[in-house]
Design a protein around this motif. Structure first.
Motif, PDB file in Angstrom:
ATOM      1  N   GLN A  40       0.827  -1.207   0.000  1.00  0.00           N
ATOM      2  CA  GLN A  40       0.000   0.000   0.000  1.00  0.00           C
ATOM      3  C   GLN A  40       0.862   1.258   0.000  1.00  0.00           C
ATOM      4  O   GLN A  40       0.586   2.228  -0.730  1.00  0.00           O
ATOM      5  N   ARG A  84       2.544   1.618  -3.446  1.00  0.00           N
ATOM      6  CA  ARG A  84       1.567   2.055  -4.458  1.00  0.00           C
ATOM      7  C   ARG A  84       1.373   3.564  -4.388  1.00  0.00           C
ATOM      8  O   ARG A  84       1.356   4.261  -5.415  1.00  0.00           O
ATOM      9  N   GLN A  85       1.231   4.086  -3.166  1.00  0.00           N
ATOM     10  CA  GLN A  85       1.072   5.526  -2.994  1.00  0.00           C
ATOM     11  C   GLN A  85       2.312   6.279  -3.474  1.00  0.00           C
ATOM     12  O   GLN A  85       2.210   7.322  -4.132  1.00  0.00           O
ATOM     13  N   SER A 131       2.433   8.872  -6.570  1.00  0.00           N
ATOM     14  CA  SER A 131       2.740  10.274  -6.271  1.00  0.00           C
ATOM     15  C   SER A 131       3.916  10.785  -7.092  1.00  0.00           C
ATOM     16  O   SER A 131       3.970  11.959  -7.467  1.00  0.00           O
ATOM     17  N   GLY A 144      -1.868   3.602 -10.938  1.00  0.00           N
ATOM     18  CA  GLY A 144      -2.412   2.591 -10.048  1.00  0.00           C
ATOM     19  C   GLY A 144      -2.638   1.265 -10.744  1.00  0.00           C
ATOM     20  O   GLY A 144      -2.322   0.196 -10.207  1.00  0.00           O
TER      21      GLY A 144
END
Length: 228
Positions: free
Chosen positions: A61, A64-65, A69, A75
């Motif tokens: 998680q 992924r962020q 970013s 995604g």
């Protein structure tokens, strides 16, 4: 190239596996009859040590962020990456290679284009002086010495793929793709193979790779330049 009989056998295996996966109802997110306790991380049922999968789920998680970013991967692109097998593979390799792989996909490898932002040195490739030295340029530099180094690296990679019993088509596609030095996409290259027809899944592999840009098959070269 594989004999026709072997090609047909591969097609049958793939078709059968695809059919089973499409119709197999695996209740990974449900309790079994008479089961009182079960632990799930995402859609994965945990039956052994839970610590590894908890760390993996949290790390996934956060990663992924981060990649979204930094606009490194979208995604949907990130969700298609097989992180479990990548992690298992990297853990079996030397620490320096792990660091190099992380720098490559994070766009912080020690190329002149990156060092330019840190030290103010020229971002141009010191070998050809005709383009910025990015990770993708390393495999496409027209300078004779770099081309020779790339050819030697591809030869070593071919030997390793052969010794690792890599699928012959996949091995040939990877080697041919690197030899093209960005002139042809993997999708275009796979479309020319006999086994890359409808239902083989190979054109889809090419599309997924090309969608990741230069973060798909990394440069096999082991050299980087430094600011002078």
């Amino acid at each position: 190239m594989l004999p026709r009989a072997v090609q047909l056998n591969c097609e049958c295996d793939y078709t059968a596996e695809t059919h089973l996966l499409e119709h197999l109802d695996t209740p990974t997110d449900r309790m079994f009859p008479r089961e009182k306790v079960a632990i799930f991380i995402g859609q994965r049922r945990l039956t052994t040590d839970t610590s590894r999968w908890i760390r993996h789920h949290i790390g996934k998680q956060l990663a992924r962020q981060f990649y979204m970013s930094k606009k490194i991967l979208s995604g949907s692109q990130f969700d298609r990456v097989d992180l479990v097998h990548i992690a298992d593979t990297l853990q079996s390799l030397p620490k320096l290679f792990q660091l190099w792989a992380a720098k490559h996909v994070s766009r912080v490898a020690g190329t002149m284009a990156y060092l330019h932002y840190q030290t103010g040195c020229s971002p141009l490739c010191p070998s050809c002086l005709s383009a910025q030295e990015t990770t993708s340029h390393i495999t496409r530099c027209p300078e004779a010495g770099r081309q020779k180094a790339l050819e030697a690296s591809i030869t070593n990679l071919t030997s390793w793929l052969t010794a690792s019993h890599t699928d012959p088509l996949l091995r040939e596609a990877i080697v041919s793709y690197l030899q093209q030095r960005g002139a042809v996409s993997l999708t275009e290259l796979l479309e020319g193979y006999p086994r890359a027809g409808r239902g083989s899944g190979q054109p889809r592999v090419g599309q997924l790779h090309d969608g990741h840009g230069d973060k798909g098959i990394p440069a096999p070269t082991g050299f980087t330049s430094r600011c002078k």
